[in-house]
Design an enzyme around this catalytic site. Structure first.
Site, mmCIF file in Angstrom:
data_model
loop_
_atom_site.group_PDB
_atom_site.id
_atom_site.type_symbol
_atom_site.label_atom_id
_atom_site.label_comp_id
_atom_site.label_asym_id
_atom_site.label_seq_id
_atom_site.Cartn_x
_atom_site.Cartn_y
_atom_site.Cartn_z
ATOM 1 N N GLU A 1 0.822 -1.221 0.000
ATOM 2 C CA GLU A 1 0.000 0.000 0.000
ATOM 3 C C GLU A 1 0.854 1.270 0.000
ATOM 4 O O GLU A 1 0.836 2.046 0.963
ATOM 5 C CB GLU A 1 -0.968 -0.003 1.179
ATOM 6 N N GLU B 1 -6.715 -7.783 -0.571
ATOM 7 C CA GLU B 1 -7.114 -7.733 0.841
ATOM 8 C C GLU B 1 -8.537 -7.230 0.959
ATOM 9 O O GLU B 1 -8.904 -6.247 0.301
ATOM 10 C CB GLU B 1 -6.255 -6.743 1.630
HETATM 11 C C1 GAL Z 1 -4.297 -2.800 5.199
HETATM 12 C C2 GAL Z 1 -2.865 -3.313 5.288
HETATM 13 C C3 GAL Z 1 -2.782 -4.621 6.044
HETATM 14 C C4 GAL Z 1 -3.577 -4.536 7.320
HETATM 15 C C5 GAL Z 1 -4.989 -4.132 6.994
HETATM 16 C C6 GAL Z 1 -5.887 -4.061 8.206
HETATM 17 O O1 GAL Z 1 -4.362 -1.472 4.831
HETATM 18 O O2 GAL Z 1 -2.329 -3.494 4.007
HETATM 19 O O3 GAL Z 1 -1.436 -4.934 6.297
HETATM 20 O O4 GAL Z 1 -2.984 -3.597 8.157
HETATM 21 O O5 GAL Z 1 -4.965 -2.857 6.401
HETATM 22 O O6 GAL Z 1 -7.194 -3.725 7.837
#
Ligand code: GAL
Length: 689
Positions: free
Chosen positions: A164, A320
């Site tokens: 990110e 994710e």
């Molecule tokens: C994302 C990040 C992950 C984790 C997640 C939690 O932005 O890439 O590593 O922190 O948020 O929601």
């Protein structure tokens, strides 16, 4: 049983994840947080859930390189070996989003410095100063070492660079940024005279006579020069991208597997994803629902549509999202039963060919221990685990969707530079927000069942029936010309207020507000008339010249009004009160073979329904006729059309089908109306031949 797939993924699958032969399913895997005996159990459970892909080693730098230049790959070898033996493929990460403590200790100057001069880290995560030579060298060293060692490993089917970019901080005010910003400006402007002209430094005596005096826009006693801030946003985005490109190129020396990095479409405006999309081999995205918003699935749809648009319509990876609650919002609401599947199918319907989560197994320690995971703290005797297993099984039935495409009739402008400029200080009203207008127009389009691409104002728009420009404050003259040509050629353009105001230097267009759109819209703005906080006004819409007529409807506007000068457009809505009673509020203008609409006030999503119904009719967009809250998206590939129907409501719904279909999740034949029970999802295949 579902029938054999009829669609073989086409050439767009070049460079796809070799060996991932289904919709990719899995998540971030952080095995270093667990003793090794858990790893074998992890692989067993991954097989049970249908997991075929994990992102590995995202935050492992300190364990992989415990001391500068000293590597320990033993544990990673063993994890990758176990995954490989279990048939789970790996997106191997470069761990450069969490630098080890030794790097901070050796190079404190490489820390990110915020606008007020505070250095960041160590002890959390986030990259170091992207322009700091020590960080760049160290990042390339670990990246190269990983690529050399695993570049040809059969389990490693792709690369997940960093994490990110742009989060948690995107702007760095360190000495390294200072030096690099000056170099970037010299390259861009060539001379100080050109820089002074572009930044309008005659204002407030900001004229520069020496390059060494040009600064990053750190804290000042009053508002900093907006053109300088806009250039700093451009520079900062480019600096992050240079980090990605350097890592990508180091990987390519040793591996032919595709390289990606996880974007945060719609939640991180500091990175211009259209520029990033050109650098990655496969576009990837992360998305988290905003729990306070009960209609978060609409924001999800917009993020997915933006990701697909950035990918140029090609399939993309959802890397994710969450199985249930996150841990970082003020109130972290658990997903309701079925919600994880609805979210997943919305991404899938909108072009994702992977459904992945943060993270595989919930962490016991650290800042994210209350974040949900595929294996929750409650273990496998849990609702979340059962839903994870169900989802894996269902995705396993949808392999034939891979590579199929989504078609959008509507385009909504999404321009990063306009965000960067509009969000600066000293605007006519703090009630105006580029993002709020985009969200509201998108919500209207979502409710009306239209599929939307998010596009740059300068791109080819000829394939769209309708283009919507919500608060496109910064509009370059050539981009305005592109929008005008689109209308001339027969397109329907709808522009909302505070659009076409400044050029690429945040300088007001020489011929005045909205001047570059004057031909397309037949109207321009003499003066802004923003409202006081809490005030509203009435727009009489669809009335005849006397302000009445059978079609007349009163709509409530807030935040904004304009003093408009008509230059060919007809008023279709008139202010009944407010700062300019009797003035034109909503206009329509025939230009060439098309039409330009202008809406000069803030209409909420309900008031917009009235206006948009006419705009749709003008654009030749048929009403979807689907009950609101039933999300329907179509993907086409080969001779098949896949309808993904997601019922977000608490009531059973019916989806009219034009042709007999097969339900790919159950194998059932469906004719007539398809039932979509409350909260349920269906994936239906029809043949287009
Ligand atoms: C994302 C990040 C992950 C984790 C997640 C939690 O932005 O890439 O590593 O922190 O948020 O929601």
């Amino acid at each position: 049983m579902p029938e054999t797939p009829s669609f073989v993924p086409g050439p767009q699958y070049d460079g796809w994840l070799t060996g991932v032969d289904q919709i990719a399913y899995g998540g971030d895997y952080n095995p270093e947080q667990w003793p090794e005996d858990v790893w074998a159990e992890d692989v067993r459970l991954m097989n049970e859930a249908g997991v075929n892909l994990v992102s590995l080693g995202i935050f492992s730098w300190a364990l992989l390189e415990p001391r500068e230049g000293e590597f320990d790959f033993g544990w990673l070898d063993r994890v990758i070996g176990l995954l490989h033996a279990g048939g789970v493929r790996v997106l191997l990460a470069t761990p450069t989003a969490a630098s080890p403590a030794w790097l901070y200790a050796a190079h404190p100057d490489a820390r990110v410095i915020d606008r007020n001069g505070t250095p960041m880290g160590p002890g959390g995560r986030g990259l170091m100063a992207p322009t700091a030579p020590a960080y760049r060298e160290a990042a390339l060293r670990i990246t190269t070492a990983l690529a050399e060692r695993y570049g040809k490993h059969p389990a490693v089917v792709g690369w997940h660079v960093h994490n990110e970019y742009g989060a948690p901080v995107s702007l760095d005010y360190s000495v390294h940024a200072q030096r690099a910003f000056r170099e970037w400006l010299r390259e861009r402007y060539g001379s100080l005279d050109a820089l002074n002209a572009a930044w309008g430094t005659a204002f407030w005596g900001q004229h520069y006579a020496d390059w060494e005096h040009v600064q990053v826009p750190a804290a000042t006693a009053t508002s900093a020069n907006p053109a300088q801030q806009l250039d700093f946003a451009r520079f900062s985005d480019a600096a992050l991208r240079a980090c990605f490109v350097a890592e990508r190129d180091a990987i390519r020396e040793h591996s032919t597997a595709p390289v990606t990095t996880n974007f945060m479409a719609t939640s991180c405006p500091s990175t211009d994803l259209f520029a990033w999309g050109r650098e990655v081999d496969i576009v990837s995205n992360d998305h988290y629902l905003w729990a306070a918003d009960p209609r978060g699935h609409v924001g999800l749809a917009m993020a997915a549509d933006l990701t697909r648009s950035v990918a140029g319509g090609k399939p993309w990876l959802l890397l994710e999202h969450s199985t249930s609650a996150v841990n970082w919002q003020p109130r972290n609401v658990a997903k309701r039963p079925g919600e994880m599947a609805r979210n997943s199918f919305s991404h899938l319907g909108r072009g994702a060919d992977s459904i992945m989560f943060f993270q595989w197994r919930a962490s016991r320690s650290g800042a994210e221990k209350f974040h949900s995971a595929m294996v929750p703290h409650a273990g496998t005797e849990s609702r979340v685990w059962r839903e994870v297993v169900d989802l894996g099984a269902n995705l396993g039935r949808l392999t034939e969707l891979r590579g199929s495409r989504v078609h959008a009739d509507v385009a909504l402008l999404w321009d990063y530079e306009s965000f960067w400029a509009q969000d600066l200080e000293h605007r006519p009203s703090e009630g105006t927000s580029h993002r709020e207008r985009i969200d509201t127009y998108y919500d209207r389009l979502w409710r009306d069942g239209h599929i939307v691409d998010l596009v740059r104002p300068g791109q080819d728009l000829s394939g769209y029936k309708l283009v919507v420009a919500p608060a496109s404050y910064l509009l370059r003259a050539d981009d305005a010309a592109n929008l005008t040509a689109y209308v001339e050629a027969g397109g329907t353009l709808l522009v909302s207020y505070f659009s076409g105001i400044v050029d690429e230097h945040d300088a007001v267009h020489p011929a005045g507000y909205m001047a570059p759109l004057r031909d397309a819209l037949g109207v321009w703005v003499e003066e802004f008339l923003p409202l006081r906080d809490g005030d509203s006004l009435t727009v009489r819409y669809g009335a005849d010249a006397a302000g009445a007529g059978p079609g007349a409807t009163d709509l409530t506007g807030t935040v904004w009004a304009d003093d408009l000068v008509l230059a060919g457009a007809e008023p279709v809505g008139t202010y009944a009160d407010g700062p300019k009673p009797g003035g034109a509020a909503i206009t329509r203008h025939r230009h060439g073979a098309g039409t330009g609409w202008y809406v000069s006030t803030n209409l909420d999503v309900d008031a917009l329904a009235t206006v948009m119904a006419d705009v749709y009719a003008e654009a030749g967009l048929a009403p979807s006729g689907i009950v609101e809250g039933l999300e329907v998206v179509r993907r086409t590939g080969g001779d098949a059309e896949y309808t993904v129907a997601i019922n977000h409501t608490d009531d059973d719904a019916k989806l009219p089908l034009a042709a007999p279909a097969t339900d790919l999740l159950t194998g059932d034949a469906v004719t007539g109306d398809a039932d979509v029970p409350a909260g349920a999802v269906r994936v239906l295949r029809t043949t287009t031949r």
